[in-house]
Design a protein around this motif. Structure first.
Motif, PDB file in Angstrom:
ATOM      1  N   GLY A   1       0.810  -1.217   0.000  1.00  0.00           N
ATOM      2  CA  GLY A   1       0.000   0.000   0.000  1.00  0.00           C
ATOM      3  C   GLY A   1       0.840   1.262   0.000  1.00  0.00           C
ATOM      4  O   GLY A   1       0.470   2.250   0.627  1.00  0.00           O
ATOM      5  N   GLY A   2       1.978   1.217  -0.673  1.00  0.00           N
ATOM      6  CA  GLY A   2       2.833   2.402  -0.725  1.00  0.00           C
ATOM      7  C   GLY A   2       3.415   2.755   0.629  1.00  0.00           C
ATOM      8  O   GLY A   2       3.669   3.919   0.927  1.00  0.00           O
ATOM      9  N   GLY A   3       3.609   1.755   1.482  1.00  0.00           N
ATOM     10  CA  GLY A   3       4.187   1.989   2.806  1.00  0.00           C
ATOM     11  C   GLY A   3       3.160   2.164   3.906  1.00  0.00           C
ATOM     12  O   GLY A   3       3.516   2.441   5.044  1.00  0.00           O
ATOM     13  N   LEU A   4       1.878   1.990   3.584  1.00  0.00           N
ATOM     14  CA  LEU A   4       0.846   2.121   4.611  1.00  0.00           C
ATOM     15  C   LEU A   4       0.903   0.971   5.618  1.00  0.00           C
ATOM     16  O   LEU A   4       0.538   1.146   6.782  1.00  0.00           O
ATOM     17  CB  LEU A   4      -0.553   2.178   3.984  1.00  0.00           C
ATOM     18  N   VAL A   5       1.355  -0.195   5.179  1.00  0.00           N
ATOM     19  CA  VAL A   5       1.522  -1.344   6.066  1.00  0.00           C
ATOM     20  C   VAL A   5       2.955  -1.849   5.911  1.00  0.00           C
ATOM     21  O   VAL A   5       3.432  -2.064   4.805  1.00  0.00           O
ATOM     22  CB  VAL A   5       0.520  -2.479   5.720  1.00  0.00           C
ATOM     23  N   THR A   6       3.630  -2.011   7.053  1.00  0.00           N
ATOM     24  CA  THR A   6       5.003  -2.515   7.065  1.00  0.00           C
ATOM     25  C   THR A   6       5.095  -3.650   8.078  1.00  0.00           C
ATOM     26  O   THR A   6       4.656  -3.504   9.220  1.00  0.00           O
ATOM     27  CB  THR A   6       6.001  -1.410   7.469  1.00  0.00           C
ATOM     28  N   LEU A   7       5.647  -4.793   7.644  1.00  0.00           N
ATOM     29  CA  LEU A   7       5.871  -5.931   8.528  1.00  0.00           C
ATOM     30  C   LEU A   7       7.363  -6.209   8.597  1.00  0.00           C
ATOM     31  O   LEU A   7       8.074  -6.043   7.610  1.00  0.00           O
ATOM     32  CB  LEU A   7       5.173  -7.189   7.999  1.00  0.00           C
TER      33      LEU A   7
ATOM     34  N   GLU B   1     -11.277  -4.858   5.193  1.00  0.00           N
ATOM     35  CA  GLU B   1     -10.868  -5.834   4.189  1.00  0.00           C
ATOM     36  C   GLU B   1      -9.613  -5.373   3.452  1.00  0.00           C
ATOM     37  O   GLU B   1      -8.712  -6.167   3.187  1.00  0.00           O
ATOM     38  CB  GLU B   1     -11.998  -6.076   3.188  1.00  0.00           C
ATOM     39  N   ILE B   2      -9.518  -4.091   3.157  1.00  0.00           N
ATOM     40  CA  ILE B   2      -8.328  -3.554   2.498  1.00  0.00           C
ATOM     41  C   ILE B   2      -7.115  -3.714   3.412  1.00  0.00           C
ATOM     42  O   ILE B   2      -6.048  -4.139   2.977  1.00  0.00           O
ATOM     43  CB  ILE B   2      -8.530  -2.065   2.130  1.00  0.00           C
ATOM     44  N   LEU B   3      -7.291  -3.404   4.685  1.00  0.00           N
ATOM     45  CA  LEU B   3      -6.203  -3.542   5.646  1.00  0.00           C
ATOM     46  C   LEU B   3      -5.725  -4.990   5.734  1.00  0.00           C
ATOM     47  O   LEU B   3      -4.519  -5.256   5.730  1.00  0.00           O
ATOM     48  CB  LEU B   3      -6.648  -3.051   7.022  1.00  0.00           C
ATOM     49  N   GLU B   4      -6.648  -5.927   5.771  1.00  0.00           N
ATOM     50  CA  GLU B   4      -6.289  -7.344   5.816  1.00  0.00           C
ATOM     51  C   GLU B   4      -5.469  -7.739   4.585  1.00  0.00           C
ATOM     52  O   GLU B   4      -4.455  -8.433   4.701  1.00  0.00           O
ATOM     53  CB  GLU B   4      -7.544  -8.207   5.922  1.00  0.00           C
ATOM     54  N   ASP B   5      -5.902  -7.287   3.422  1.00  0.00           N
ATOM     55  CA  ASP B   5      -5.180  -7.595   2.186  1.00  0.00           C
ATOM     56  C   ASP B   5      -3.781  -6.977   2.185  1.00  0.00           C
ATOM     57  O   ASP B   5      -2.813  -7.592   1.711  1.00  0.00           O
ATOM     58  CB  ASP B   5      -5.963  -7.105   0.963  1.00  0.00           C
ATOM     59  N   LEU B   6      -3.663  -5.763   2.710  1.00  0.00           N
ATOM     60  CA  LEU B   6      -2.364  -5.097   2.757  1.00  0.00           C
ATOM     61  C   LEU B   6      -1.397  -5.816   3.705  1.00  0.00           C
ATOM     62  O   LEU B   6      -0.204  -5.906   3.437  1.00  0.00           O
ATOM     63  CB  LEU B   6      -2.521  -3.635   3.170  1.00  0.00           C
ATOM     64  N   ILE B   7      -1.914  -6.347   4.804  1.00  0.00           N
ATOM     65  CA  ILE B   7      -1.068  -7.092   5.738  1.00  0.00           C
ATOM     66  C   ILE B   7      -0.538  -8.351   5.067  1.00  0.00           C
ATOM     67  O   ILE B   7       0.649  -8.677   5.158  1.00  0.00           O
ATOM     68  CB  ILE B   7      -1.827  -7.415   7.042  1.00  0.00           C
ATOM     69  N   VAL B   8      -1.405  -9.060   4.367  1.00  0.00           N
ATOM     70  CA  VAL B   8      -0.985 -10.274   3.658  1.00  0.00           C
ATOM     71  C   VAL B   8       0.062  -9.918   2.587  1.00  0.00           C
ATOM     72  O   VAL B   8       1.078 -10.606   2.446  1.00  0.00           O
ATOM     73  CB  VAL B   8      -2.195 -10.997   3.030  1.00  0.00           C
ATOM     74  N   ALA B   9      -0.158  -8.844   1.861  1.00  0.00           N
ATOM     75  CA  ALA B   9       0.778  -8.438   0.811  1.00  0.00           C
ATOM     76  C   ALA B   9       2.130  -8.030   1.403  1.00  0.00           C
ATOM     77  O   ALA B   9       3.183  -8.376   0.847  1.00  0.00           O
ATOM     78  CB  ALA B   9       0.183  -7.294  -0.012  1.00  0.00           C
ATOM     79  N   ALA B  10       2.119  -7.330   2.533  1.00  0.00           N
ATOM     80  CA  ALA B  10       3.371  -6.927   3.175  1.00  0.00           C
ATOM     81  C   ALA B  10       4.130  -8.154   3.684  1.00  0.00           C
ATOM     82  O   ALA B  10       5.357  -8.226   3.588  1.00  0.00           O
ATOM     83  CB  ALA B  10       3.092  -5.957   4.324  1.00  0.00           C
ATOM     84  N   HIS B  11       3.405  -9.131   4.192  1.00  0.00           N
ATOM     85  CA  HIS B  11       4.046 -10.364   4.657  1.00  0.00           C
ATOM     86  C   HIS B  11       4.720 -11.086   3.491  1.00  0.00           C
ATOM     87  O   HIS B  11       5.860 -11.536   3.597  1.00  0.00           O
ATOM     88  CB  HIS B  11       3.017 -11.272   5.337  1.00  0.00           C
ATOM     89  N   LYS B  12       4.040 -11.176   2.369  1.00  0.00           N
ATOM     90  CA  LYS B  12       4.619 -11.827   1.188  1.00  0.00           C
ATOM     91  C   LYS B  12       5.863 -11.077   0.719  1.00  0.00           C
ATOM     92  O   LYS B  12       6.872 -11.691   0.375  1.00  0.00           O
ATOM     93  CB  LYS B  12       3.591 -11.916   0.065  1.00  0.00           C
ATOM     94  N   ASP B  13       5.800  -9.758   0.733  1.00  0.00           N
ATOM     95  CA  ASP B  13       6.940  -8.944   0.314  1.00  0.00           C
ATOM     96  C   ASP B  13       8.153  -9.226   1.211  1.00  0.00           C
ATOM     97  O   ASP B  13       9.258  -9.450   0.719  1.00  0.00           O
ATOM     98  CB  ASP B  13       6.561  -7.461   0.358  1.00  0.00           C
TER      99      ASP B  13
END
Length: 107
Positions: free
Chosen positions: A35-41, A65-77
């Motif tokens: 999310g362009g740095g909105l979520v960082t893991l 739902e967007i937040l959940e998707d961003l967390i999953v995407a940050a984890h994959k990254d």
């Protein structure tokens, strides 16, 4: 007989290098963002989750739902980055060894 002794020495040397590499990987921390740095893991090299940072602008009831998707995407990254570092370290360590293509180390 000397060839066997030489090979055993190489095996011990390789084992020591593998142990050192595994310790480096365990100490490694990588950040994954979405999310362009909105979520960082932050993950360890072994994939353990160490930290989560979420931009406060995402705390809206209709954006869950967007937040959940961003967390999953940050984890994959972060996981992809950790795997890339491990692959590079393994490649450096095994340079010159006759390892079959596609064989993954450490086992």
């Amino acid at each position: 007989m000397r060839d066997i002794m030489g090979m055993m020495g190489k095996v011990k040397e390789m084992q020591a290098k593998m142990e050192k590499m595994q310790a480096e990987i365990a100490a490694l921390e990588v950040e994954g963002k979405s999310g362009g740095g909105l979520v960082t893991l932050t993950l360890t090299g072994k994939g353990d989750l160490r930290g989560v940072k979420i931009d406060p602008s995402l705390f809206k009831e209709d954006d869950v739902e967007i937040l959940e998707d961003l967390i999953v995407a940050a984890h994959k990254d972060a996981k992809d980055k950790a795997e890339a570092v491990m692959a590079e370290k393994t490649k450096e360590m095994t340079a010159g060894l006759p390892i079959p293509p596609g064989m993954k180390l450490p086992f």
